[in-house]
Scaffold this active site. Structure first.
Site, PDB file in Angstrom:
ATOM      1  N   GLU A 153       0.818  -1.218   0.000  1.00 35.89           N
ATOM      2  CA  GLU A 153       0.000   0.000   0.000  1.00 35.89           C
ATOM      3  C   GLU A 153       0.851   1.267   0.000  1.00 35.89           C
ATOM      4  O   GLU A 153       1.544   1.550   0.978  1.00 35.89           O
ATOM      5  CB  GLU A 153      -0.907   0.027   1.235  1.00 35.89           C
ATOM      6  CG  GLU A 153      -1.761   1.292   1.265  1.00 35.89           C
ATOM      7  CD  GLU A 153      -2.772   1.321   2.393  1.00 35.89           C
ATOM      8  OE1 GLU A 153      -2.556   0.637   3.400  1.00 35.89           O
ATOM      9  OE2 GLU A 153      -3.767   2.047   2.253  1.00 35.89           O
ATOM     10  N   GLU A 178     -12.351   2.004   4.530  1.00 32.38           N
ATOM     11  CA  GLU A 178     -11.402   2.385   5.574  1.00 32.38           C
ATOM     12  C   GLU A 178     -11.518   3.886   5.817  1.00 32.38           C
ATOM     13  O   GLU A 178     -10.686   4.669   5.367  1.00 32.38           O
ATOM     14  CB  GLU A 178      -9.961   2.022   5.164  1.00 32.38           C
ATOM     15  CG  GLU A 178      -8.977   2.106   6.320  1.00 32.38           C
ATOM     16  CD  GLU A 178      -7.529   2.064   5.854  1.00 32.38           C
ATOM     17  OE1 GLU A 178      -7.228   2.472   4.719  1.00 32.38           O
ATOM     18  OE2 GLU A 178      -6.684   1.631   6.656  1.00 32.38           O
TER      19      GLU A 178
HETATM   20  O1  LIG Z   1      -2.645   3.470   7.675  1.00 29.91           O
HETATM   21  C1  LIG Z   1      -3.318   3.902   6.728  1.00 29.91           C
HETATM   22  O2  LIG Z   1      -3.511   5.113   6.549  1.00 29.91           O
HETATM   23  C2  LIG Z   1      -3.881   2.979   5.800  1.00 29.91           C
HETATM   24  O3  LIG Z   1      -4.445   3.385   4.814  1.00 29.91           O
HETATM   25  C3  LIG Z   1      -3.786   1.528   6.088  1.00 29.91           C
HETATM   26  O4  LIG Z   1      -4.468   0.799   5.115  1.00 29.91           O
END
Ligand SMILES: O=C(O)C(=O)CO
Length: 258
Positions: free
Chosen positions: A139, A237
C-alpha cells in the site's frame, strides 16, 4: 457491483470495543465481508466465532501496530517475524490478504535504490510465507496528510515494486483516498497498475470520512474502478462522521448499482 468490506477498527464502534460484536453489527447492516487492522488487542477466537456464525469473510488484515508489516530502516528481521505472526492469525481467520507498507525507507540513498531494496525484501517475504495461501498487498500512502515521512507514496512506484517481485502472491493495494490526496489521476494509475491491483480501499477526501462527506464523485470513481477490470472487494477504511449504519448507505447503493 462490488463486495464492500467495512473496516471494523473504524466502523461499527457503536457495537462496543469487541471485534466480534462489530462483525455482527456489520452483518446486521447487510455486509458479507469486513476488513481489519492488525490482531493486537483483539480476541481472535471470539472474532473467528463471529465470522463463522455470520458467514462474514475477512478480506484483509492490515498493519497494527503500524510498524508490524512495515520495513524497519536497518535490520529487516522484525518485518519477517511480523509476517510469521500475521500469517498465523490470517490463516486462523480465513483471511487471504495481508497489507504491507514500505515504512520510512532506507535513509540517505537514491530513491531508485530504495525501491529496488523493497523489491528484494518483498521477494524474500513472499518466499518466506510460500505455501501459506496468503497474498501480500503493498500500500502506497499519502505523505501530505496522514503519513509524512513514508517512503512509498506513489501508486506507480508500488506497481514498479510489484512488477519486480513478480509473484502471484504479491500485488498492490490501491487506496483511492491516499491516491486522491496525492493528486493522482485515478484512471491513469489504475490503467498502469492493471491486474497488479489486488485490493482496493476507499474513503472520501478531504477528511477521510464516509463517501459523501468529502468531494469525491463516487459514482464516477466506482465506474472507473469497474472499467479498470478490478472485481475484488473494496475496503471501507474511513472515519465515520455519522452513525456507522447510516454512513455506509450511499456507498452500498452505488456499489449495488442502484
Ligand atoms: O494506515 C493507513 O492510513 C492505511 O491506509 C492503512 O491501510
Amino acid at each position: 457491483m462490488f463486495q464492500l468490506a467495512p473496516n471494523i477498527d473504524l466502523l461499527f464502534s457503536e457495537a462496543g470495543d469487541s471485534a466480534a460484536d462489530r462483525v455482527r453489527a456489520a452483518a446486521a447492516a447487510g455486509f458479507d465481508a469486513v476488513e481489519m487492522w492488525g490482531p493486537t488487542g483483539k480476541d481472535i477466537p471470539a472474532l473467528k466465532e463471529a465470522l463463522q456464525e455470520t458467514g462474514v469473510q475477512l478480506t484483509a488484515q492490515l498493519a497494527e501496530p503500524r510498524m508490524q508489516f512495515m520495513i524497519p530502516p536497518k535490520n529487516h528481521e522484525p518485518f519477517y517475524e511480523g509476517l510469521d505472526a500475521g500469517v498465523k492469525v490470517a490463516q486462523e481467520l480465513g483471511c487471504p490478504r495481508i497489507v504491507v507498507g514500505s515504512g520510512t525507507g532506507f535513509g540517505g540513498r537514491k530513491r531508485q535504490d530504495q525501491l529496488d531494496e523493497l523489491i528484494e525484501i518483498f521477494t524474500k517475504g513472499v518466499a518466506h510465507i510460500e505455501g501459506s495461501g496468503i497474498t501480500l498487498v503493498l500500500e502506497p500512502v499519502n505523505i501530505r496528510v496522514d503519513h509524512p515521512g513514508a517512503l512509498l507514496d506513489r501508486t506507480s512506484e508500488a506497481v514498479y515494486v510489484a512488477r519486480g517481485v513478480d509473484s502471484p502472491n504479491f500485488g498492490v493495494l490501491y487506496d483511492l483516498y491516499h491516491s486522491t490526496v496525492e493528486g493522482e489521476d485515478v484512471v491513469a494509475e489504475l490503467a498502469n497498475a492493471g491486474r497488479l491491483v489486488k485490493y482496493v480501499q476507499i474513503a472520501d477526501a478531504p477528511g477521510r470520512g464516509e463517501p459523501g462527506s468529502g468531494s469525491i464523485d463516487w459514482a464516477a470513481r466506482l465506474t472507473d474502478l469497474q472499467h479498470s477490470g478490478y472485481a475484488g472487494p473494496v475496503g471501507l477504511e474511513y472515519y465515520p462522521t455519522i452513525e456507522s449504519a447510516k454512513s455506509v448507505r450511499r456507498i452500498q447503493e452505488l456499489a449495488a448499482g442502484r
